[in-house]
Enzyme design. Structure first.
Site, PDB file in Angstrom:
ATOM      1  CE  LYS A 183      -0.932   2.613   2.820  1.00 36.37           C
ATOM      2  NZ  LYS A 183      -1.511   4.110   2.484  1.00 36.37           N
ATOM      3  CD  GLU A 256      14.315   0.358   9.096  1.00 39.64           C
ATOM      4  OE1 GLU A 256      14.586   1.636   9.650  1.00 39.64           O
ATOM      5  OE2 GLU A 256      14.868  -0.176   8.213  1.00 39.64           O
ATOM      6  CB  CYS A 290      14.399   9.199   7.288  1.00 36.17           C
ATOM      7  SG  CYS A 290      15.238   7.984   6.467  1.00 36.17           S
ATOM      8  CD  GLU A 388      11.916  13.053  10.665  1.00 34.53           C
ATOM      9  OE1 GLU A 388      10.651  12.888  10.598  1.00 34.53           O
ATOM     10  OE2 GLU A 388      12.327  12.005   9.985  1.00 34.53           O
TER      11      GLU A 388
HETATM   12  P1  NAD Z   1       3.094   8.639   7.071  1.00 30.48           P
HETATM   13  O1  NAD Z   1       3.644   7.707   8.929  1.00 30.48           O
HETATM   14  O2  NAD Z   1       2.236   9.682   7.837  1.00 30.48           O
HETATM   15  O3  NAD Z   1       2.707   7.870   6.382  1.00 30.48           O
HETATM   16  C1  NAD Z   1       3.382   6.483   5.936  1.00 30.48           C
HETATM   17  C2  NAD Z   1       2.456   5.203   5.601  1.00 30.48           C
HETATM   18  O4  NAD Z   1       1.248   4.866   6.732  1.00 30.48           O
HETATM   19  C3  NAD Z   1       1.631   5.861   4.173  1.00 30.48           C
HETATM   20  O5  NAD Z   1       1.237   4.858   3.891  1.00 30.48           O
HETATM   21  C4  NAD Z   1       0.531   6.378   5.071  1.00 30.48           C
HETATM   22  O6  NAD Z   1      -1.185   6.080   3.860  1.00 30.48           O
HETATM   23  C5  NAD Z   1       0.239   5.002   6.022  1.00 30.48           C
HETATM   24  N1  NAD Z   1      -0.586   5.051   7.135  1.00 30.48           N
HETATM   25  C6  NAD Z   1      -1.368   5.918   7.647  1.00 30.48           C
HETATM   26  N2  NAD Z   1      -1.482   5.861   8.652  1.00 30.48           N
HETATM   27  C7  NAD Z   1      -1.748   4.232   9.245  1.00 30.48           C
HETATM   28  C8  NAD Z   1      -2.427   3.936  10.066  1.00 30.48           C
HETATM   29  N3  NAD Z   1      -3.197   3.713  11.170  1.00 30.48           N
HETATM   30  N4  NAD Z   1      -1.858   2.063  10.246  1.00 30.48           N
HETATM   31  C9  NAD Z   1      -1.543   2.156   8.990  1.00 30.48           C
HETATM   32  N5  NAD Z   1      -0.185   2.625   8.118  1.00 30.48           N
HETATM   33  C10 NAD Z   1      -0.790   3.815   8.321  1.00 30.48           C
HETATM   34  O7  NAD Z   1       4.600   8.594   6.984  1.00 30.48           O
HETATM   35  P2  NAD Z   1       4.661   9.572   6.049  1.00 30.48           P
HETATM   36  O8  NAD Z   1       4.622  11.381   5.689  1.00 30.48           O
HETATM   37  O9  NAD Z   1       4.565   9.262   4.171  1.00 30.48           O
HETATM   38  O10 NAD Z   1       6.628   9.460   5.528  1.00 30.48           O
HETATM   39  C11 NAD Z   1       7.436  10.361   6.402  1.00 30.48           C
HETATM   40  C12 NAD Z   1       8.356   9.855   7.746  1.00 30.48           C
HETATM   41  O11 NAD Z   1       8.631   8.815   7.457  1.00 30.48           O
HETATM   42  C13 NAD Z   1       9.388  10.435   8.169  1.00 30.48           C
HETATM   43  O12 NAD Z   1       8.907  10.495   9.119  1.00 30.48           O
HETATM   44  C14 NAD Z   1      10.575  10.149   7.563  1.00 30.48           C
HETATM   45  O13 NAD Z   1      11.413   9.908   8.711  1.00 30.48           O
HETATM   46  C15 NAD Z   1      10.337   9.084   7.741  1.00 30.48           C
HETATM   47  N6  NAD Z   1      10.973   7.884   7.060  1.00 30.48           N
HETATM   48  C16 NAD Z   1      11.517   7.120   7.466  1.00 30.48           C
HETATM   49  C17 NAD Z   1      12.644   6.005   6.481  1.00 30.48           C
HETATM   50  C18 NAD Z   1      13.553   5.458   7.378  1.00 30.48           C
HETATM   51  O14 NAD Z   1      14.168   4.580   6.385  1.00 30.48           O
HETATM   52  N7  NAD Z   1      13.737   5.498   9.116  1.00 30.48           N
HETATM   53  C19 NAD Z   1      12.532   6.600   5.183  1.00 30.48           C
HETATM   54  C20 NAD Z   1      11.899   6.963   4.558  1.00 30.48           C
HETATM   55  C21 NAD Z   1      10.401   8.172   5.395  1.00 30.48           C
END
Ligand code: NAD
Length: 484
Positions: A183, A256, A290, A388
């Site tokens: 997804k 992650e 990230c 962040e």
């Molecule tokens: P987010 O947590 O808002 O969304 C990530 C995913 O989770 C999306 O596909 C979203 O639709 C889904 N989601 C939302 N609510 C959910 C729920 N209740 N249950 C399951 N899935 C759900 O994150 P984002 O804004 O898309 O990404 C940015 C964040 O990701 C930043 O904090 C960044 O640091 C982190 N990130 C981490 C890494 C890593 O490798 N550690 C890499 C890239 C991004």
């Protein structure tokens, strides 16, 4: 088949409708949602919003396909995954353009690098294997450890590196004998829908399913009893929800999550050659990374000079549309993140922090453009240091002693990555060992590798991706003991 033949066979129509991949079929949906180009604010297309029934179908299909997929030899699965790398390669230019269109990152630099790296990953992971191992043998018995697939994996990805982070999950999941439902983020579903479509030309039905839609789909996956593992990349706040919801059937989880990565420049560092490197490490992908450098600690003996030269360099960089080859930094990917940054910029201004470059977001522009911004030594407790930002804003902080820098670097709930830079390698390594983070680079940064595990400490995550450890997270460890 020769290479040209292969390429033709795998080419898909990027002008065609965006469809989900369920049970080997390309399917639409009753409802749709808008996907925007962040450089113009224009709607690119209506993407399918899969229903709960369609998610059920995708999971059922992955479950049905899994035993036959797992029964293949490693060599057979490897040839499927290698063919997938070829198929992606046949569509590479269109994938890069689409990535810039929906995500915003410059086509000629970051988008190209992301897609090339992702395809390289698929090709290389196809060759990796977790072999069974005899760990004990005597005259009475043999102990053998093997790695068995988990079943159906649910993958949930973010919007900052949708292609790379998606393929980082698919390749190790499939090579170890699992099937998948993925997804993508609702902000950047298009590239994932296309690489799902490409996958249907290669894999048996049900091995890789893609369902696009809203956040509720993530919850349907994490709650579902037929999913054995969730591989999640996203924010710490959502990661906690994923963990709670996955407990229903004790799913395995790899999380992650976010980071607030420090970089420490030790006294006496010859910093001028490092400025372009540190600039890219902080502002690449418009800071939506990230592992971006998000706090830069410079010793008081060099701080003022460093800030001056860093700002001089940063002033030469251009924020703009990622399709323009002269653009260095693209727009912010979505309005939600853009508004968060507007609030952070307001806070920086209201508190009178010393902004040496940028600082004002022109909200009349059509795209989500945010200027390259440098904040000189704001207080440790300021939002720009504690949060962040996920945008092109960097605090450059001044420290007196190395112990102070280490203490401040570690004073965070995050622990994703960090870097230490210094004239004496051994000293820098000693400091690196005191930093609480999953990855610490010394005198280099942002190196990743197929065989290098990557994962966060503290609230930056759980488990790792990549390396043998990353592969092992897609398996159960199974111990056999045979009496002789
Ligand atoms: P987010 O947590 O808002 O969304 C990530 C995913 O989770 C999306 O596909 C979203 O639709 C889904 N989601 C939302 N609510 C959910 C729920 N209740 N249950 C399951 N899935 C759900 O994150 P984002 O804004 O898309 O990404 C940015 C964040 O990701 C930043 O904090 C960044 O640091 C982190 N990130 C981490 C890494 C890593 O490798 N550690 C890499 C890239 C991004």
């Amino acid at each position: 088949m020769n290479e040209m033949g292969n390429k033709k066979q795998y080419k898909i129509d990027f002008d065609g409708p965006y469809m989900m991949s369920i049970d080997g079929q390309l399917v639409g949906s009753n409802s749709t949602f808008e996907v925007y180009n962040p450089a113009s604010g224009a709607v690119i297309v209506q993407a399918p919003a899969g229903s709960k029934d369609q998610m059920e179908e995708a999971i059922a299909s992955a479950k049905k396909a899994q035993p036959a997929w797992a029964a293949l030899s490693h060599a057979e699965r490897s040839s499927y995954v290698s063919a997938y790398a070829d198929a992606l390669d046949a569509n590479i230019e269109d994938i890069i353009t689409l990535l810039t269109t929906e995500q915003g990152k410059p086509r000629h630099s970051m988008a190209k690098t992301e897609v090339e790296a992702a395809i390289f990953w698929v090709r290389e992971v196809a060759k990796r294997e977790l072999k069974s191992e005899i760990i004990e043998e005597n005259e009475d018995h043999v102990v053998e450890i093997s790695h068995t697939p988990l079943g159906v994996v649910g993958a949930i990805t973010p919007w900052n590196f949708p292609i790379l982070l998606g393929l980082w999950k698919i390749a190790p999941c499939l090579i170890t004998g699992n099937t998948m439902v993925m997804k993508p983020s609702p902000y950047t579903p298009l590239g994932t829908l296309r690489f799902g479509e490409i996958a249907q030309k290669v894999f048996p039905p049900g091995v890789l399913n893609i369902v696009s839609g809203g956040n509720d789909q993530g919850q349907w996956m994490t709650e579902h009893p037929d999913i054995s593992k969730i591989s999640f990349t996203g924010s710490t706040a959502t990661g906690k929800k994923v963990m709670a919801s996955s407990s229903s059937n004790l799913k395995r989880i790899t999380l992650e999550l976010g980071g607030n990565d420090p970089a420490i420049l030790l006294p006496g560092t010859d910093f001028e050659p490092l400025i372009p490197v540190l600039f890219d490490a902080a502002y690449g992908n418009a800071g939506q990374w990230c592992i971006a450098v998000k706090r830069l600690y410079v010793h008081e003996s060099q701080h003022a000079d460093f800030v001056k030269k860093f700002v001089e360099y940063a002033s030469t960089k251009k924020v703009g549309d990622g399709m323009d080859p002269s653009t260095d930094i693209g727009p912010i990917q979505n309005k939600m993140q853009y508004e968060k940054l507007c609030s952070l910029f307001d806070d920086t201004k209201e508190n009178g922090y010393d902004v040496k470059l940028g600082g004002d977001i022109d909200q009349t522009l059509e795209g989500n453009f945010v200027p390259i911004t440098v904040v000189d030594n704001p207080p440790e407790e300021s939002r720009v240091v504690q949060e962040e930002p996920f945008g092109p804003i960097l605090p450059i902080l001044c420290y007196k002693t190395v112990d102070e820098a280490v203490r401040k670097a570690n004073d965070t709930d995050y622990g994703l990555a960090a870097s230490v830079w210094g004239p004496h390698r051994e000293d820098a390594i000693d400091i690196a060992k005191r930093i609480e983070a999953g990855t610490v680079w010394v005198n280099e940064i942002h190196i990743h590798g197929i065989d290098i595990p990557f994962g966060g400490h503290k609230q930056s995550g759980m488990g790792v991706e990549n390396g043998q450890e990353g592969l092992a997270e897609f398996t159960n460890t199974k111990t056999y003991m045979f009496k002789k």
